[in-house]
Write an enzyme that holds these catalytic residues in place. Structure first.
Site, PDB file in Angstrom:
ATOM      1  CE  LYS A 102      26.398  -2.923  -6.941  1.00 46.14           C
ATOM      2  NZ  LYS A 102      26.543  -1.920  -8.002  1.00 46.14           N
ATOM      3  NE  ARG A 143       7.366   0.902   4.635  1.00 42.52           N
ATOM      4  CZ  ARG A 143       6.159   0.349   4.691  1.00 42.52           C
ATOM      5  NH1 ARG A 143       6.005  -0.921   4.380  1.00 42.52           N
ATOM      6  NH2 ARG A 143       5.112   1.059   5.037  1.00 42.52           N
ATOM      7  CG  HIS A 158       3.816   3.933   8.584  1.00 36.99           C
ATOM      8  ND1 HIS A 158       3.855   4.802   7.506  1.00 36.99           N
ATOM      9  CD2 HIS A 158       3.448   2.728   8.075  1.00 36.99           C
ATOM     10  CE1 HIS A 158       3.527   4.149   6.415  1.00 36.99           C
ATOM     11  NE2 HIS A 158       3.279   2.890   6.736  1.00 36.99           N
ATOM     12  NE  ARG A 184      -1.864  -2.125   2.683  1.00 36.65           N
ATOM     13  CZ  ARG A 184      -2.025  -3.382   2.261  1.00 36.65           C
ATOM     14  NH1 ARG A 184      -3.062  -3.698   1.560  1.00 36.65           N
ATOM     15  NH2 ARG A 184      -1.158  -4.327   2.573  1.00 36.65           N
ATOM     16  CB  THR A 185       3.467   2.567   2.243  1.00 33.65           C
ATOM     17  OG1 THR A 185       2.729   2.143   3.383  1.00 33.65           O
ATOM     18  CG2 THR A 185       4.067   3.922   2.524  1.00 33.65           C
TER      19      THR A 185
HETATM   20  C1  NCD Z   1       1.971  -0.953   8.113  1.00 34.76           C
HETATM   21  C2  NCD Z   1       3.488  -0.807   8.227  1.00 34.76           C
HETATM   22  O1  NCD Z   1       4.205  -0.995   7.244  1.00 34.76           O
HETATM   23  O2  NCD Z   1       3.910  -0.463   9.319  1.00 34.76           O
HETATM   24  N1  NCD Z   1       1.562  -1.182   6.786  1.00 34.76           N
HETATM   25  C3  NCD Z   1       1.280  -0.122   6.004  1.00 34.76           C
HETATM   26  O3  NCD Z   1       2.135   0.663   5.688  1.00 34.76           O
HETATM   27  N2  NCD Z   1       0.009   0.078   5.654  1.00 34.76           N
HETATM   28  C4  NCD Z   1       1.418  -1.946   9.064  1.00 34.76           C
HETATM   29  C5  NCD Z   1       1.968  -3.332   9.024  1.00 34.76           C
HETATM   30  O4  NCD Z   1       2.833  -3.679   8.217  1.00 34.76           O
HETATM   31  O5  NCD Z   1       1.494  -4.124   9.833  1.00 34.76           O
END
Ligand code: NCD
Length: 302
Positions: A76, A97, A125, A47-48
């Site tokens: 690397k 991320r 997040h 999703r993100t």
């Molecule tokens: C979340 C995350 O990555 O922290 N997912 C997301 O970005 N929607 C929650 C999760 O992974 O449980």
């Protein structure tokens, strides 16, 4: 970008802009023509990453990036600081991320372009929180006067930490923190955030006890990837399963949110309940990321 980097007024402006984008998408379809978003994902995401990319494409911009550390020069041995110095000359804005807490913050000190934290380890997040705020505000009509139940892995669940940081700034918000003993909220969150700000909260183990009092139930997955051993994960993973029977205990207007991905913690039989809004929530993620990208690129001057 951290939720606390934004004032409540700035947050509210982003949510308003996201609602306007939802209502009039065509008006925003060329706002980012000629601009590029880099997505540097050192950890898995559906999703993100995709909602960031959809957001930039919806704005007329382009996207580039990678979706795992293995496919980048991190494999690397390149540092994130070096990577971001280079990416700054390839893109106009960047979402990162990373499994290490604080990595996007480190990157932002070396970057010539805005950096968005798209999740750093078990820490924060913030863009999921923007998504959660937009969902709650759009479907509940307010961000104040709420009793919010946060359920599941409160120790490693970064979405929970960011959501608490953001929600404590609205009046009369109470939390019920529902978790097994081993997965309680970290002490820095309890002491430095909740206690220090005199927030009304309590901790419970049984979801059933909390249900009747909630305006929002925020379910979370047990964060398998942050466990040191498989055995502990297996013991914890099915601790909570929200099903139809438990939903009968909840108020008629309680909303169920989940950042997704879901594993077993919400039974699929709950999906048809009108109070289950987690798929709508994922859709809001695109609008709010469009609003964030525009805001960070100072679109009013564009
Ligand atoms: C979340 C995350 O990555 O922290 N997912 C997301 O970005 N929607 C929650 C999760 O992974 O449980």
């Amino acid at each position: 970008m951290n939720p606390l980097d934004l004032s409540v007024e700035e947050l509210d402006d982003i949510l308003k802009l996201a609602n306007d984008i939802e209502a009039h998408p065509q008006e925003y379809a060329h706002k980012c023509d000629g601009l590029k978003l880099a997505t540097l994902f050192y950890e898995p995401s559906t999703r993100t990453r995709l909602s960031f990319e959809a957001a930039m494409l919806n704005l007329g911009g382009k996207v580039l990036g990678f979706s795992s550390a293995d496919s980048s020069s991190a494999s690397k041995g390149e540092s994130i600081s070096d990577t971001i110095r280079v990416v700054s000359s390839y893109a106009d804005i960047c979402a990162i991320r990373h499994p290490k807490e604080g990595a996007p913050l480190v990157a932002s000190t070396k970057s010539g372009i805005p950096i968005i934290n798209a999740g750093d380890g078990g820490h924060q997040h913030p863009t999921q929180t923007l998504t959660d705020l937009l969902t709650i505000h759009s479907l509940k009509g307010r961000l104040d006067n709420l009793t919010i139940g946060l359920c599941g892995d409160l120790k490693f669940g970064r979405t929970v930490h960011s959501l608490i940081h953001a929600m404590i700034r609205y009046p009369n918000v109470r939390f019920i923190l529902i978790s097994p003993e081993e997965l309680r909220i970290p002490s820095y969150m309890r002491e430095d955030v909740l206690d220090r700000n005199h927030i009304d909260y309590r901790e419970e183990v049984r979801l059933e006890d909390a249900m009747p009092k909630l305006d929002i139930l925020y379910m979370t997955r047990v964060q398998k990837e942050r466990f040191f051993n498989e055995e502990d994960y297996v013991r914890m993973k099915d601790f909570y399963i929200l099903d139809k029977k438990k939903m009968e205990l909840a108020p008629k207007d309680m909303l169920v949110l989940h950042p997704l991905p879901r594993v077993n913690e919400i039974s699929v039989e709950v999906d048809d309940d009108p109070r289950a809004v987690y798929f709508q929530q994922a859709r809001y993620g695109v609008y709010v990321r469009m609003a964030l990208i525009l805001t960070l690129l100072k679109w009013k001057d564009m």
